[in-house]
Design a protein around this motif. Structure first.
Motif, PDB file in Angstrom:
ATOM      1  N   ARG A 161       7.481  11.738  -2.007  1.00 31.15           N
ATOM      2  CA  ARG A 161       7.142  10.501  -1.304  1.00 31.15           C
ATOM      3  C   ARG A 161       5.757  10.008  -1.713  1.00 31.15           C
ATOM      4  O   ARG A 161       5.564   8.807  -1.969  1.00 31.15           O
ATOM      5  N   LEU A 162       4.780  10.903  -1.795  1.00 36.47           N
ATOM      6  CA  LEU A 162       3.445  10.473  -2.175  1.00 36.47           C
ATOM      7  C   LEU A 162       3.407  10.036  -3.642  1.00 36.47           C
ATOM      8  O   LEU A 162       2.684   9.094  -3.989  1.00 36.47           O
ATOM      9  N   PHE A 163       4.206  10.692  -4.487  1.00 40.64           N
ATOM     10  CA  PHE A 163       4.299  10.257  -5.885  1.00 40.64           C
ATOM     11  C   PHE A 163       4.829   8.817  -5.948  1.00 40.64           C
ATOM     12  O   PHE A 163       4.305   7.983  -6.695  1.00 40.64           O
ATOM     13  N   ILE A 164       5.870   8.533  -5.159  1.00 35.69           N
ATOM     14  CA  ILE A 164       6.423   7.174  -5.102  1.00 35.69           C
ATOM     15  C   ILE A 164       5.371   6.204  -4.567  1.00 35.69           C
ATOM     16  O   ILE A 164       5.198   5.085  -5.077  1.00 35.69           O
ATOM     17  N   ALA A 165       4.658   6.620  -3.526  1.00 37.77           N
ATOM     18  CA  ALA A 165       3.621   5.763  -2.944  1.00 37.77           C
ATOM     19  C   ALA A 165       2.540   5.428  -3.959  1.00 37.77           C
ATOM     20  O   ALA A 165       2.055   4.288  -4.026  1.00 37.77           O
ATOM     21  N   GLU A 166       2.169   6.414  -4.772  1.00 34.63           N
ATOM     22  CA  GLU A 166       1.077   6.223  -5.721  1.00 34.63           C
ATOM     23  C   GLU A 166       1.507   5.489  -6.989  1.00 34.63           C
ATOM     24  O   GLU A 166       0.797   4.597  -7.474  1.00 34.63           O
ATOM     25  N   HIS A 167       2.676   5.837  -7.522  1.00 26.32           N
ATOM     26  CA  HIS A 167       3.035   5.369  -8.863  1.00 26.32           C
ATOM     27  C   HIS A 167       4.111   4.278  -8.891  1.00 26.32           C
ATOM     28  O   HIS A 167       4.310   3.651  -9.928  1.00 26.32           O
ATOM     29  N   VAL A 168       4.805   4.069  -7.781  1.00 26.43           N
ATOM     30  CA  VAL A 168       5.809   3.009  -7.712  1.00 26.43           C
ATOM     31  C   VAL A 168       5.323   1.890  -6.789  1.00 26.43           C
ATOM     32  O   VAL A 168       5.260   0.724  -7.181  1.00 26.43           O
ATOM     33  N   ALA A 169       4.976   2.262  -5.564  1.00 28.86           N
ATOM     34  CA  ALA A 169       4.532   1.253  -4.594  1.00 28.86           C
ATOM     35  C   ALA A 169       3.073   0.851  -4.787  1.00 28.86           C
ATOM     36  O   ALA A 169       2.692  -0.262  -4.428  1.00 28.86           O
ATOM     37  N   HIS A 170       2.265   1.764  -5.338  1.00 30.61           N
ATOM     38  CA  HIS A 170       0.814   1.536  -5.449  1.00 30.61           C
ATOM     39  C   HIS A 170       0.240   1.189  -4.073  1.00 30.61           C
ATOM     40  O   HIS A 170      -0.493   0.217  -3.907  1.00 30.61           O
ATOM     41  N   LEU A 171       0.604   2.041  -3.118  1.00 35.50           N
ATOM     42  CA  LEU A 171       0.276   1.754  -1.723  1.00 35.50           C
ATOM     43  C   LEU A 171      -1.224   1.701  -1.473  1.00 35.50           C
ATOM     44  O   LEU A 171      -1.734   0.742  -0.875  1.00 35.50           O
ATOM     45  N   ALA A 172      -1.956   2.714  -1.904  1.00 35.63           N
ATOM     46  CA  ALA A 172      -3.397   2.741  -1.635  1.00 35.63           C
ATOM     47  C   ALA A 172      -4.107   1.542  -2.239  1.00 35.63           C
ATOM     48  O   ALA A 172      -5.034   0.975  -1.639  1.00 35.63           O
ATOM     49  N   GLU A 173      -3.660   1.132  -3.420  1.00 42.05           N
ATOM     50  CA  GLU A 173      -4.306   0.005  -4.110  1.00 42.05           C
ATOM     51  C   GLU A 173      -4.002  -1.328  -3.428  1.00 42.05           C
ATOM     52  O   GLU A 173      -4.620  -2.349  -3.745  1.00 42.05           O
ATOM     53  N   THR A 174      -3.067  -1.320  -2.502  1.00 47.90           N
ATOM     54  CA  THR A 174      -2.716  -2.535  -1.759  1.00 47.90           C
ATOM     55  C   THR A 174      -3.851  -2.975  -0.846  1.00 47.90           C
ATOM     56  O   THR A 174      -3.979  -4.157  -0.519  1.00 47.90           O
ATOM     57  N   PHE A 175      -4.691  -2.013  -0.435  1.00 49.50           N
ATOM     58  CA  PHE A 175      -5.682  -2.285   0.599  1.00 49.50           C
ATOM     59  C   PHE A 175      -7.052  -2.567  -0.001  1.00 49.50           C
ATOM     60  O   PHE A 175      -7.629  -1.734  -0.691  1.00 49.50           O
ATOM     61  N   SER A 176      -7.561  -3.750   0.317  1.00 52.89           N
ATOM     62  CA  SER A 176      -8.906  -4.114  -0.134  1.00 52.89           C
ATOM     63  C   SER A 176      -9.972  -3.470   0.736  1.00 52.89           C
ATOM     64  O   SER A 176     -11.122  -3.345   0.321  1.00 52.89           O
ATOM     65  N   ASP A 177      -9.578  -3.067   1.945  1.00 47.05           N
ATOM     66  CA  ASP A 177     -10.537  -2.531   2.904  1.00 47.05           C
ATOM     67  C   ASP A 177      -9.957  -1.303   3.604  1.00 47.05           C
ATOM     68  O   ASP A 177      -8.797  -1.315   4.039  1.00 47.05           O
ATOM     69  N   ILE A 178     -10.761  -0.262   3.695  1.00 52.44           N
ATOM     70  CA  ILE A 178     -10.368   0.973   4.361  1.00 52.44           C
ATOM     71  C   ILE A 178     -11.288   1.193   5.549  1.00 52.44           C
ATOM     72  O   ILE A 178     -12.517   1.172   5.423  1.00 52.44           O
ATOM     73  N   LEU A 179     -10.682   1.419   6.718  1.00 51.58           N
ATOM     74  CA  LEU A 179     -11.451   1.669   7.936  1.00 51.58           C
ATOM     75  C   LEU A 179     -11.419   3.159   8.246  1.00 51.58           C
ATOM     76  O   LEU A 179     -10.340   3.740   8.422  1.00 51.58           O
ATOM     77  N   LEU A 180     -12.605   3.780   8.265  1.00 45.75           N
ATOM     78  CA  LEU A 180     -12.725   5.204   8.544  1.00 45.75           C
ATOM     79  C   LEU A 180     -13.280   5.414   9.949  1.00 45.75           C
ATOM     80  O   LEU A 180     -13.914   4.520  10.525  1.00 45.75           O
TER      81      LEU A 180
END
Length: 410
Positions: A179-198
């Motif tokens: 699932r994380l491989f798909i998120a990273e290399h197919v969906a590019h999920l993390a790169e979708t977000f211009s802003d990260i709230l910690l």
């Protein structure tokens, strides 16, 4: 404030844990501040407060991954939720000409990485609140549940793929890696977000090499539900209290063992997979089960001290702040984010993470009436000098949105 729309995305439209609780309260606060709020989720029913406040809801009526009676469908949905992607695309397409923001609070329990595609296609600025670590770690915690210790491995490395660290079984761990491989290399999920709230300094340290390049990093405080009741009448009364899920990584066994060494009765509010074993191994423990939020606050107010013995990183430590708001000192593991809510020796005590004798020593110290009375007053004063209110959370969130919309306009 110029009118704008925020689409809040999270797995559950009801309070199923801290993640959805914050998302719902944030939606209510943003709506009250004048924003148009659309609350998008996979699993209902929607919290009644949303509709009452005029928040628009889109809930797909799906099961979450663990609640789906079909394990095959759950596996498919968790990797790519086609229905969620289609519905989110329809929701965002209607906002193409509006000042709008997408804010994701959670995806790993039902929505899946598929939500990245419609967000990207919309062209809208998107933010992600890091309530957990699923954007970077397959099991979401940087934690080895088999060894009951923080995991030092690089996520998605060969060692990560070949290590059984999951709380369930190795095939489930492999599914999470896929699932994380798909998120990273197919969906590019993390790169979708211009802003990260910690939520904490520890999060930023843990994620130093994992956060998407170029993303703006912000600190936004989660809201705490509490009222200023004043200093306690008798802070030396009450016992040592644990509030939360009864699981090994939360340190429930560690607390029970340390309490046994000192000769005090550990009190637990919560439930979870180790409840039966905890009761069997430590028959002197008081297991009260889950309680309503109001009952939890009352129990914190009545407690001598809250014990926060978590073995894993955590992301915030909400109960530590809640206890301080009630004037209750906190004993906290020095390896988790909740330590940031406690000034060691002033509003509570830090102990060495995972060390039963260190925790027992802290409990012994807080059996001293003079020490506990002084710490109780200091904990109360420290919290209410800068309370983590919903208003503060909304103000900090709106400040992030202002920057996002300004960049989008440029």
């Amino acid at each position: 404030m110029r009118p704008f729309t925020v689409v809040i995305c999270v797995d559950h439209a009801f309070v199923s844990g801290g993640q959805s609780k914050v998302a719902i309260e944030s939606a209510l606060g943003l709506k009250a501040a004048g924003a148009r709020v659309i609350f998008f989720s996979a699993c209902g029913p929607a919290d009644a407060r949303l509709e009452a406040a005029g928040v628009e809801t889109v809930s797909l009526g799906q099961h979450d991954i663990l609640g789906n009676p079909s394990r095959l469908d759950a596996a498919r949905q968790g990797i790519w939720n086609f229905e969620a992607a289609k519905a989110l695309d329809e929701t965002l397409s209607a906002l193409a000409r509006e000042r709008a923001i997408v804010h994701v609070h959670g995806w790993a329990k039902a929505l899946s990485p598929s939500i990245a595609r419609p967000i990207q296609a919309s062209g809208l600025p998107a933010a992600y609140t890091m309530h957990e670590f699923f954007l970077s770690c397959p099991n979401g915690g940087f934690y080895n549940f088999q060894k009951n210790e923080v995991c030092p491995l690089k996520p998605m490395s060969f060692a990560c793929w070949t290590t059984h660290c999951d709380s369930r079984n190795y095939p489930f761990k492999l599914w999470r890696n896929i699932r994380l491989f798909i998120a990273e290399h197919v969906a590019h999920l993390a790169e979708t977000f211009s802003d990260i709230l910690l939520l904490s300094d520890l999060q930023e340290k843990v994620l130093a090499s994992c956060l998407p390049a170029g993303a703006a990093i912000h600190r936004v405080t989660n809201p705490v539900e509490a009222e200023p009741l004043g200093h306690k009448g008798d802070p030396t009364d009450g016992g040592f209290l644990f509030v939360g899920r009864l699981s090994a990584e939360k340190g429930a066994f560690l607390f029970a063992e340390a309490a046994q060494r000192v000769g005090v009765t550990p009190i637990f509010i919560g439930d979870g997979p180790i409840a039966g074993e905890l009761a069997a191994r430590y028959p002197q423990a008081q297991l009260l089960g889950w309680r309503s939020p109001a009952e939890v606050r009352a129990a914190m107010r009545a407690a001598r001290a809250l014990v926060f013995p978590s073995l894993w990183y955590e992301t915030f430590g909400l109960t530590a702040l809640e206890a301080k708001a009630m004037g209750t000192p906190v004993i906290v593991a020095d390896g988790c984010a909740a330590r940031e809510a406690v000034e060691d020796g002033v509003t509570g005590l830090w102990f060495k993470s995972g060390d039963g004798e260190s925790l027992a020593s802290a409990i012994r110290e807080l059996r001293n009436d003079a020490v506990i009375a002084q710490m109780s007053n200091r904990a109360y004063d420290a919290y209410w000098a800068s309370p983590a209110t919903l208003e503060r959370h909304v103000a900090e969130t709106l400040a992030v949105y202002d920057r996002m919309l300004a960049r989008a306009t440029r």
